[in-house]
Write an enzyme that holds these catalytic residues in place. Structure first.
Site, mmCIF file in Angstrom:
data_model
loop_
_atom_site.group_PDB
_atom_site.id
_atom_site.type_symbol
_atom_site.label_atom_id
_atom_site.label_comp_id
_atom_site.label_asym_id
_atom_site.label_seq_id
_atom_site.Cartn_x
_atom_site.Cartn_y
_atom_site.Cartn_z
ATOM 1 N N GLU A 264 5.667 2.697 5.623
ATOM 2 C CA GLU A 264 5.662 4.090 6.088
ATOM 3 C C GLU A 264 4.366 4.686 5.585
ATOM 4 O O GLU A 264 4.136 4.766 4.372
ATOM 5 C CB GLU A 264 6.885 4.828 5.541
ATOM 6 C CG GLU A 264 7.036 6.230 6.107
ATOM 7 C CD GLU A 264 6.834 7.294 5.054
ATOM 8 O OE1 GLU A 264 5.755 7.942 5.077
ATOM 9 O OE2 GLU A 264 7.729 7.470 4.230
ATOM 10 N N CYS A 303 5.006 13.318 3.690
ATOM 11 C CA CYS A 303 4.633 12.466 4.818
ATOM 12 C C CYS A 303 5.138 13.037 6.127
ATOM 13 O O CYS A 303 4.654 12.679 7.198
ATOM 14 C CB CYS A 303 5.151 11.057 4.610
ATOM 15 S SG CYS A 303 6.932 10.965 4.327
#
Length: 697
Positions: A264, A303
């Protein structure tokens, strides 16, 4: 290196003990994000990575394998409860990272909540075993003697976490929960700037005494050679920069050794204001609030933060003004331990420099600073001593400027871009090259559908926001353990969480082929054709057999079966059922119309009449260990039944799932109705709750 520094080396937890280097080298100081004071130092000089991996594969695998999925799920609940009781410890240490109390809720409480969720879903949705069946059985022979089935089973290696600095608790626990539930031991390697918070969390978990031996190890500091010791048995879950992910993906053990690797990484997430969400609508207000929350929570170090605000061209100025006004009213930058502060520092001076550099690149590419900027005042917060950075809003005359869709300023920074129509907005969103999440703010169904068709393939999650869910939505930037977290392309192409899907990432899916008895022995689920111990009503009454409903979980076994006698269906039965239920559908009440229907020979019995009769045929009426019927699943009507036909039912104990926290368990029964010609009339599963024990006699 001074004696003081030696004493403040952040320990690792390896092979069941806390470890610090005997002769530290390559020491890195970790500073308080707000004050610049030294919090701790890290060094892994002399750390034996191979021994840590071997300990996980042996001791960790063995101790986790001694428990079932349900038992491990219960341990997750106990860990969550323990951390909840001690979360103030984590709050206190997290302040040093620049996080405010509200930020702690996202990180600490969010991580603990993930443990609770996986515990609950594990006990509700998984068997009390170590094998999970995936899908329906495949009939590979005409006589049913050769079957195929997919199953998930425990992987024999170690789950390695390499985590980012921004969520030292949630980022750790959201990976730990599914891997632990799957039965795979974890080695966690947190990012150095905030690794001391992860260490505090691991220390609490170890002190709880709940963790099975070898199920969790911690590396505090560098672990560059860790992948050298991994192979196809192991799983690496990485969160961080796309550059580091590329380096890890190119490791020989990933390319040729079969190490499972998920990532990720960077993500320029978008929030899109649809054309119907004009300034005077509730959607506009909800949109501005969402943008504000995402660029200020954790000082924008998420994020999932909103990096691109995509709005109708004629609303750019309204959006910029509304966001700026909200920032002026609500943001006070400073040390999060100080009263009144609403946004803290970035995690480190290095991050501050990176965010500054990214904003300067955006400005050089044509970005106009509409609020904040690298040179803006941070009020009473000393940006020289602490890693503070002002909330910054940019706008671009050309919304297709490449840099705005490529350069990520990982802080309280966002860019407002204007679009001409829905197709243009979809195109702008896709220019991000793959993202974790996008928010679409609209109250118009067809518009929502157009965006779904246009942007879903570019995002791991699409969050819709309007007047209906503005108060209940968990937000753009909050990955929920029930739903997948990850995204295509630039976002890393990985996938985490997603409820039980996340557990299966840490298990091996295998296709099994064989006879029914063998598959039953492996999976703990009875397959048609496997051995059955059949009891009839007559044998139960004369004492030569025991009705399965008289057996508690202590005595009931997979394959225990009851076979009923035949019952004749009359036309009066069909008519009475139609009258009493109100189900007068023509197939049950009109002879000519039913006969004209190609599916029916003439008037037929209601399917639910047959299911009701089946219960009457198999139920044992006296009080006993069967406590309740709580549903039917997979009901299919196959052959119609008309009057003068006969039906019978065969009921077989298909799956037994004791509940680890209750005095009863769940039993799934395979139910099959046949007619007098041995044709299958209906199939379904009966679900019951059955006592673990029951008085004899």
């Amino acid at each position: 290196m001074t004696q003081t520094q030696t004493q403040t080396i952040l320990p690792s937890y390896l092979q069941g003990t806390w470890w610090t280097p005997q002769d530290p080298g390559g020491v890195t100081e970790v500073l308080d994000a707000s004050t610049g004071e030294v919090v701790t130092c890290v060094s892994t000089q002399g750390l034996d990575l191979r021994a840590a991996v071997d300990f996980a594969r042996t001791t960790g695998q063995r101790s986790l394998g001694e428990s079932t999925l349900h038992e491990r799920a219960l341990l997750l609940k106990q860990l969550a409860q323990y951390l909840t009781e001690h979360k103030q410890v984590l709050y206190d240490v997290s302040y040093r990272t620049g996080s405010t109390l509200k930020d702690h809720f996202f990180d600490v409480d969010g991580g603990i909540g993930t443990l609770f969720t996986f515990s609950s879903k594990g006990r509700r949705e998984l068997p009390n075993a170590n094998v999970i069946i995936d899908g329906s059985v495949e009939q590979l022979s005409k006589d049913g003697s050769f079957l195929g089935e997919h199953v998930y089973s425990r992987m024999p290696g170690v789950a390695v976490q390499i985590n980012a600095f921004n969520f030292p608790v949630w980022g750790f626990l959201e990976k730990f929960a599914p891997s632990f539930l799957a039965g795979m031991p974890t080695i966690v390697k947190p990012a150095t700037p905030t690794g001391y918070v992860t260490e505090a969390c691991v220390r609490l978990m170890v002190d709880s005494g709940i963790l099975p031996e070898g199920s969790l190890q911690l590396i505090s500091g560098s672990a560059r050679e860790l992948l050298d010791h991994l192979d196809y048995r192991d799983h690496v879950a990485f969160t961080g920069s796309a550059g580091t992910a590329r380096t890890l993906r190119n490791h020989d053990n990933v390319i040729h050794g079969g190490v499972r690797f998920t990532a990720e990484t960077d993500s320029l997430n978008a929030a899109i204001l649809a054309p119907d969400a004009t300034v005077d609508t509730p959607e506009f207000e909800a949109f501005i609030k969402a943008v504000f929350v995402e660029i200020t929570s954790k000082a924008g170090q998420k994020c999932t933060a909103i990096r691109r605000v995509i709005v109708p061209q004629d609303l750019v100025e309204d959006v910029v003004a509304a966001v700026a006004e909200r920032v002026r009213q609500k943001v006070v930058i400073g040390d999060p331990r100080a009263e009144g502060v609403t946004m803290g520092a970035l995690a480190s001076k290095e991050q501050q420099a990176e965010v500054r550099g990214a904003v300067e690149r955006l400005v050089a590419a044509g970005g106009a600073v509409r609020l904040g900027g690298p040179e803006a005042d941070t009020g009473d917060a000393d940006a020289e001593t602490g890693a503070f950075f002002p909330v910054t809003v940019l706008s671009f005359e050309n919304p297709r400027t490449p840099e705005v869709h490529f350069v990520e300023a990982f802080g309280p920074v966002t860019s407002v871009l204007g679009y001409l129509d829905v197709d243009d907005a979809v195109h702008l969103a896709a220019l991000g090259g793959g993202s974790l999440v996008a928010t679409v703010c609209t109250n118009d169904g067809p518009t929502a559908a157009r965006f779904a068709a246009g942007i879903s393939a570019h995002h791991g999650r699409v969050h819709y926001l309007n007047r209906q869910d503005a108060r209940t939505s968990t937000g753009h930037g909050s990955p929920m353990p029930h739903l997948i977290h990850g995204g295509p392309g630039r976002a890393g192409g990985g996938e985490e969480l997603g409820g039980i899907r996340g557990v299966k990432h840490y298990m091996q899916r295998t296709a099994l082929q064989g006879p029914p008895d063998i598959l039953t022995a492996i999976t703990g689920v009875w397959y048609a054709g496997a051995t059955a111990r059949t009891v009839t009503r007559q044998s139960a009454e004369d004492g030569t057999g025991m009705h399965p409903f008289r057996k508690s979980l202590a005595d009931l076994r997979i394959g225990d079966q009851f076979a009923s006698q035949l019952r004749t269906v009359t036309l009066q039965d069909i008519t009475d059922f139609a009258t009493t239920t109100g189900d007068t559908f023509y197939a049950h009440t009109d002879e000519d119309a039913a006969t004209a229907n190609p599916f029916f020979p003439r008037r037929v019995a209601h399917g639910y009449l047959l299911v009701s009769w089946a219960a009457g045929l198999f139920v044992d009426p006296a009080p006993g260990p069967v406590l309740a019927n709580y549903g039917l699943e997979n009901l299919r009507f196959i052959t119609p039944v008309t009057y003068d036909d006969e039906i019978r039912v065969t009921l077989t104990a298909k799956q037994i799932t004791p509940r680890v926290t209750d005095e009863y368990g769940e039993v799934r029964w395979d139910a099959v109705l046949h007619n007098q010609h041995e044709e299958i009339v209906a199939t379904y599963d009966v679900l019951t709750l059955v006592a673990k024990t029951w008085p004899a006699g």
